[in-house]
Write a protein that holds these residues in place. Sequence first.
Motif, short mmCIF file in Angstrom:
data_model
loop_
_atom_site.label_atom_id
_atom_site.label_comp_id
_atom_site.label_asym_id
_atom_site.label_seq_id
_atom_site.Cartn_x
_atom_site.Cartn_y
_atom_site.Cartn_z
N PRO A 170 0.85 -1.19 0.00
CA PRO A 170 0.00 0.00 0.00
C PRO A 170 0.88 1.25 0.00
N LYS A 171 0.27 2.41 0.11
CA LYS A 171 1.01 3.67 0.01
C LYS A 171 0.91 4.48 1.31
N ILE A 172 1.93 5.27 1.56
CA ILE A 172 1.88 6.27 2.62
C ILE A 172 1.13 7.47 2.04
N VAL A 173 0.05 7.86 2.70
CA VAL A 173 -0.72 9.01 2.25
C VAL A 173 -0.67 10.10 3.33
N GLU A 174 -1.48 11.12 3.19
CA GLU A 174 -1.40 12.25 4.12
C GLU A 174 -1.65 11.82 5.56
N HIS A 218 -0.55 7.58 7.97
CA HIS A 218 -1.66 6.83 7.37
C HIS A 218 -1.11 6.04 6.18
N ILE A 219 -1.27 4.73 6.23
CA ILE A 219 -0.91 3.84 5.12
C ILE A 219 -2.20 3.25 4.58
N SER A 220 -2.37 3.29 3.26
CA SER A 220 -3.64 2.88 2.67
C SER A 220 -3.42 2.15 1.36
N GLY A 221 -4.17 1.07 1.12
CA GLY A 221 -4.10 0.37 -0.16
C GLY A 221 -4.17 -1.14 0.00
N ARG A 222 -4.01 -1.83 -1.13
CA ARG A 222 -4.06 -3.29 -1.12
C ARG A 222 -2.93 -3.85 -0.28
N ALA A 223 -3.26 -4.77 0.62
CA ALA A 223 -2.25 -5.41 1.46
C ALA A 223 -1.95 -6.82 0.96
N THR A 224 -2.99 -7.53 0.53
CA THR A 224 -2.85 -8.87 -0.04
C THR A 224 -3.80 -8.97 -1.22
#
Length: 200
Positions: free
Chosen positions: A133-137, A148-154
């Motif tokens: 996933p990505k680091i976002v704001e 905040h980390i957000s996105g597909r993990a698996t």
Amino acid sequence: MRKLGPVAVLTLALVLVSGCSDDEPSGDPGESGSPSASESSPEAPESSGATEEPTEEPSVDPAEGEEVRVERLAIRAPEGWTVTKEGDPYSAQIGKDINAIYIQELPDFGGGKLSLQEVAETRLRNGPYLREPKIVEPVTVAGQEWYHISGRATETTYAEDFGTVADGLALLVAMSFDRKLPADQRQAVVDEVLASVTFE
């Protein structure tokens, strides 16, 4: 409901120890939708840390389920979710179907020397992500700035992870959702859980 086993606890405990990351994720139709104030697009570039301002706490009612406390950090479970402590005073799991929320409080192994961006990058390298996933704001939680980390993990799950360092402790609220869950429903859970966070 998947329980937090010893390997998962060890992985979370390594949140401030360096490691390796996986390949970047591909796009997914389940990730579409307009992000709210507490969630940016998982496809957004990584935060620079120095110039980003934390977003405001969501103006929503906090979750009203069972309180989950690990020493000084506490959250409330969403209604209908089950709480599992597993005998560990420093972590707990809340689950519903294959969706799960982990709360953890550990000593700051970085010794207060890492910036919030560096803490987020370390979590991204060492978290339980088979896809990255990505680091976002960053967001403001309980009056403090959290990464905040957000996105597909698996292949089947979507991560919404939040963490910070405060008073010598590394705090983590990590949420794992069925990636087929609509973005607005996922965001509703994120907002009400974050609104319930307390740190004493």
